[in-house]
Design a protein around this motif. Structure first.
Motif, PDB file in Angstrom:
ATOM      1  N   GLU A 250       5.154 -17.679 -11.381  1.00  0.00           N
ATOM      2  CA  GLU A 250       3.347 -16.427 -12.158  1.00  0.00           C
ATOM      3  C   GLU A 250       2.619 -16.746 -11.562  1.00  0.00           C
ATOM      4  OE1 GLU A 250       3.919 -14.975 -16.437  1.00  0.00           O
ATOM      5  OE2 GLU A 250       6.112 -14.149 -15.338  1.00  0.00           O
ATOM      6  N   SER A 251       2.174 -16.593 -10.340  1.00  0.00           N
ATOM      7  CA  SER A 251       0.512 -17.268  -9.859  1.00  0.00           C
ATOM      8  C   SER A 251      -0.643 -15.985  -9.755  1.00  0.00           C
ATOM      9  CB  SER A 251       0.944 -17.666  -8.779  1.00  0.00           C
ATOM     10  OG  SER A 251      -1.154 -18.669  -8.631  1.00  0.00           O
ATOM     11  N   PHE A 252      -1.678 -16.175 -10.117  1.00  0.00           N
ATOM     12  CA  PHE A 252      -2.547 -14.945 -10.458  1.00  0.00           C
ATOM     13  C   PHE A 252      -3.021 -14.787  -8.558  1.00  0.00           C
ATOM     14  CE2 PHE A 252      -7.299 -14.136 -10.110  1.00  0.00           C
ATOM     15  CZ  PHE A 252      -7.173 -12.284 -10.687  1.00  0.00           C
ATOM     16  N   PHE A 253      -2.588 -15.480  -7.382  1.00  0.00           N
ATOM     17  CA  PHE A 253      -2.473 -15.729  -6.316  1.00  0.00           C
ATOM     18  C   PHE A 253      -1.666 -15.287  -5.729  1.00  0.00           C
ATOM     19  CE2 PHE A 253      -5.197 -18.962  -7.719  1.00  0.00           C
ATOM     20  CZ  PHE A 253      -6.979 -18.211  -7.485  1.00  0.00           C
ATOM     21  N   ASN A 254      -0.168 -14.430  -6.798  1.00  0.00           N
ATOM     22  CA  ASN A 254       0.569 -14.447  -6.298  1.00  0.00           C
ATOM     23  C   ASN A 254       0.800 -13.132  -5.988  1.00  0.00           C
ATOM     24  OD1 ASN A 254       1.515 -16.588  -5.103  1.00  0.00           O
ATOM     25  ND2 ASN A 254       2.627 -17.417  -6.068  1.00  0.00           N
ATOM     26  N   TRP A 255       1.796 -11.850  -5.724  1.00  0.00           N
ATOM     27  CA  TRP A 255       2.170 -10.465  -5.782  1.00  0.00           C
ATOM     28  C   TRP A 255       3.520 -10.137  -5.562  1.00  0.00           C
ATOM     29  CZ3 TRP A 255      -1.793  -6.934  -7.468  1.00  0.00           C
ATOM     30  CH2 TRP A 255      -3.447  -7.230  -7.044  1.00  0.00           C
ATOM     31  N   THR A 256       4.088  -9.502  -6.583  1.00  0.00           N
ATOM     32  CA  THR A 256       5.219  -8.675  -6.187  1.00  0.00           C
ATOM     33  C   THR A 256       5.485  -7.598  -5.793  1.00  0.00           C
ATOM     34  OG1 THR A 256       5.725  -7.685  -8.687  1.00  0.00           O
ATOM     35  CG2 THR A 256       6.156  -9.867  -7.995  1.00  0.00           C
ATOM     36  N   ALA A 257       6.004  -6.895  -4.579  1.00  0.00           N
ATOM     37  CA  ALA A 257       5.691  -5.556  -4.127  1.00  0.00           C
ATOM     38  C   ALA A 257       7.372  -4.586  -3.981  1.00  0.00           C
ATOM     39  CB  ALA A 257       5.598  -5.759  -2.930  1.00  0.00           C
ATOM     40  N   ASN A 258       7.554  -3.205  -4.283  1.00  0.00           N
ATOM     41  CA  ASN A 258       8.692  -2.601  -3.907  1.00  0.00           C
ATOM     42  C   ASN A 258       8.156  -1.708  -2.934  1.00  0.00           C
ATOM     43  OD1 ASN A 258      10.810  -1.499  -4.403  1.00  0.00           O
ATOM     44  ND2 ASN A 258      10.473  -0.817  -6.097  1.00  0.00           N
ATOM     45  N   LEU A 259       9.126  -1.198  -2.356  1.00  0.00           N
ATOM     46  CA  LEU A 259       8.732   0.435  -1.057  1.00  0.00           C
ATOM     47  C   LEU A 259       9.404   1.081  -1.870  1.00  0.00           C
ATOM     48  CD1 LEU A 259       7.741   1.257   1.008  1.00  0.00           C
ATOM     49  CD2 LEU A 259       9.601   1.389   2.603  1.00  0.00           C
ATOM     50  N   VAL A 260       9.397   2.097  -2.445  1.00  0.00           N
ATOM     51  CA  VAL A 260       9.473   3.868  -3.039  1.00  0.00           C
ATOM     52  C   VAL A 260       9.448   4.985  -1.700  1.00  0.00           C
ATOM     53  CG1 VAL A 260      10.226   2.733  -5.447  1.00  0.00           C
ATOM     54  CG2 VAL A 260       7.669   4.141  -4.992  1.00  0.00           C
TER      55      VAL A 260
ATOM     56  N   SER B  14       6.007   7.070   1.765  1.00  0.00           N
ATOM     57  CA  SER B  14       6.415   5.873   0.894  1.00  0.00           C
ATOM     58  C   SER B  14       5.312   5.655   0.832  1.00  0.00           C
ATOM     59  CB  SER B  14       7.024   4.788   2.301  1.00  0.00           C
ATOM     60  OG  SER B  14       8.483   6.001   2.605  1.00  0.00           O
ATOM     61  N   PHE B  15       5.355   4.588  -0.819  1.00  0.00           N
ATOM     62  CA  PHE B  15       5.247   4.117  -1.545  1.00  0.00           C
ATOM     63  C   PHE B  15       4.467   2.657  -1.871  1.00  0.00           C
ATOM     64  CE2 PHE B  15       4.398   8.481  -2.158  1.00  0.00           C
ATOM     65  CZ  PHE B  15       2.965   8.642  -2.846  1.00  0.00           C
ATOM     66  N   LEU B  16       3.850   1.790  -1.326  1.00  0.00           N
ATOM     67  CA  LEU B  16       4.203   0.503  -1.548  1.00  0.00           C
ATOM     68  C   LEU B  16       3.373  -0.095  -3.055  1.00  0.00           C
ATOM     69  CD1 LEU B  16       4.745  -1.875   0.237  1.00  0.00           C
ATOM     70  CD2 LEU B  16       2.171  -2.434   0.400  1.00  0.00           C
ATOM     71  N   ILE B  17       3.910  -0.287  -3.912  1.00  0.00           N
ATOM     72  CA  ILE B  17       4.341  -0.599  -5.210  1.00  0.00           C
ATOM     73  C   ILE B  17       3.319  -2.213  -4.929  1.00  0.00           C
ATOM     74  CG2 ILE B  17       4.465   0.056  -7.686  1.00  0.00           C
ATOM     75  CD1 ILE B  17       5.799   1.913  -7.117  1.00  0.00           C
ATOM     76  N   LEU B  18       2.276  -3.127  -5.391  1.00  0.00           N
ATOM     77  CA  LEU B  18       2.124  -4.127  -5.747  1.00  0.00           C
ATOM     78  C   LEU B  18       2.106  -4.280  -7.610  1.00  0.00           C
ATOM     79  CD1 LEU B  18      -0.336  -5.181  -3.019  1.00  0.00           C
ATOM     80  CD2 LEU B  18       1.897  -5.084  -2.408  1.00  0.00           C
ATOM     81  N   SER B  19       2.424  -5.425  -7.396  1.00  0.00           N
ATOM     82  CA  SER B  19       2.211  -5.782  -8.582  1.00  0.00           C
ATOM     83  C   SER B  19       2.052  -7.779  -9.439  1.00  0.00           C
ATOM     84  CB  SER B  19       2.686  -5.724  -9.955  1.00  0.00           C
ATOM     85  OG  SER B  19       3.154  -6.011 -11.150  1.00  0.00           O
TER      86      SER B  19
END
Length: 369
Positions: A24-34, A40-45
């Motif tokens: 868990e870092s402020f400079f890291n992100w997670t991603a999902n493709l739906v 297609s939508f790229l959802i980042l968090s």
């Protein structure tokens, strides 16, 4: 920057993802493709704050340029929040090259999947338009909060902006703003609100700001009148488009399209009972350090939405006691309930709470060039 990918996204990438412990870092992100419909939508968090951003319409050829798309999407969402461009550039500089890794945090995988149904229904109503991604982000931030220990619920956008301010070590907003005083006059006095609002701002969202400041949340008809102080030329600003000269659509007119020193502005709200709000421009300021309107001063309690101000004051003061006896008990209870709620909506803390997301949650009310 490390981008932790769900299996669905990882399978789309040209190279295998790395196996790195999820951090868990402020400079890291997670991603999902739906996929919703044909898009297609790229959802980042953000890994630390859980702040989500969405990119609509991702295609297979674009996967090759995913680094650029990810950074530009994050930048667009922060710009939508009105974060200073200098701060956005500083944050993006920290991301540098992107490493793609496997998302193994089961709790967060479940959260991302849980968002899908909510996002699916939203984009179905909005036909998957790219312009609605910011609004969907706001809905996720408001409704799907990150759980922290000791029953402390935190809204992701608040966390993101707080961390961004800490990272930059300075205010992340520096906006031009205007100060206004709203006044309702009635037979027994005045109800006054003084607010500072960030610019640019359309009359469409200005309507929502005025309504919240007086505790009005019904879908009540309204319009603005602007009168040229020199020529007395009259303009009407309406919540719908019109072909009539001097009748303008509120979402296409910015506050500063009319010099506030040259026009008298009034706001009319109501159907059978019209409430008039006099609007006084108090001045401009630069360097406003908030991305939302700020309620600063208030006097009096406004009548409930759609209720005549004089009737409201007479009802409270007891001047209508004789009339009350003839009213059905259900009607009397309904009026009493609305009078009590008017007291609640007049509290500064309540007004400012509802003003927090009024601009970002209404993207259609932005000034449209």
């Amino acid at each position: 920057m490390i981008l932790y990918c769900t299996k669905k996204l990882a399978d789309m990438l040209p190279s295998p993802v790395e196996v790195i412990p999820n951090e868990e870092s402020f400079f890291n992100w997670t991603a999902n493709l739906v996929r919703f419909g044909r898009k297609s939508f790229l959802i980042l968090s953000n890994s630390q704050t859980k702040y989500p951003v969405i990119y609509a319409g991702l295609t297979k050829p674009q996967i090759k340029n995913l680094d650029v798309i990810i950074k530009s999407t994050i930048a667009e969402h922060l710009a939508y929040e009105r974060v200073s461009p200098k701060i956005i550039r500083k944050y993006l500089d920290e991301l540098q090259s992107i490493r793609y890794a496997k998302l193994s945090d089961r709790k967060w995988i479940s959260t991302l999947i849980g968002w899908n149904q909510r996002i699916d229904s939203f984009f179905e109503r909005n036909n998957g338009e790219k312009e609605s991604c910011h609004e969907m982000t706001g809905i996720i931030c408001d409704d799907l909060v990150k759980y922290a220990g000791k029953n402390d619920y935190r809204v992701p956008i608040d966390e993101m902006l707080r961390e961004l301010k800490s990272f930059a070590n300075q205010n992340i907003f520096s906006l031009r703003a205007a100060k206004y005083r709203f006044k309702i006059k009635n037979s027994k006095g005045e109800v006054v609100r003084t607010l500072t609002v960030p610019l640019p701002l359309s009359f469409g969202i200005f309507n929502k700001i005025i309504a919240i400041s007086f505790g009005w949340f019904e879908n009540t008809p309204y319009f603005f009148t602007l009168t040229d102080k020199k020529t007395m030329e009259l303009f009407h600003i309406l919540p719908f488009k019109s072909d009539i000269a001097n009748e303008l659509y509120d979402n296409e007119v910015q506050l500063t399209d009319f010099n506030p020193d040259d026009y008298e502005i009034d706001y009319m709200r109501g159907d059978d009972q019209i409430t008039k709000v006099e609007i006084k421009f108090l001045g401009m300021m630069d360097g406003f350090n908030m991305n939302r309107p700020l309620y600063e001063f208030g006097q009096g309690i406004a009548s409930p939405d759609g209720m005549d101000p004089d009737f409201y004051d007479d009802f409270k003061s007891g001047d209508l006691d004789a009339v009350k006896k003839d009213l059905p008990i259900e009607t009397l209870e309904w009026i009493f309930a609305r009078v009590e709620m008017a007291k609640h909506w007049s509290q500064p803390i309540v007004i400012n709470r509802y003003l927090e997301r009024v601009i970002q949650r209404n993207p259609g009310s932005y000034y449209e060039k």
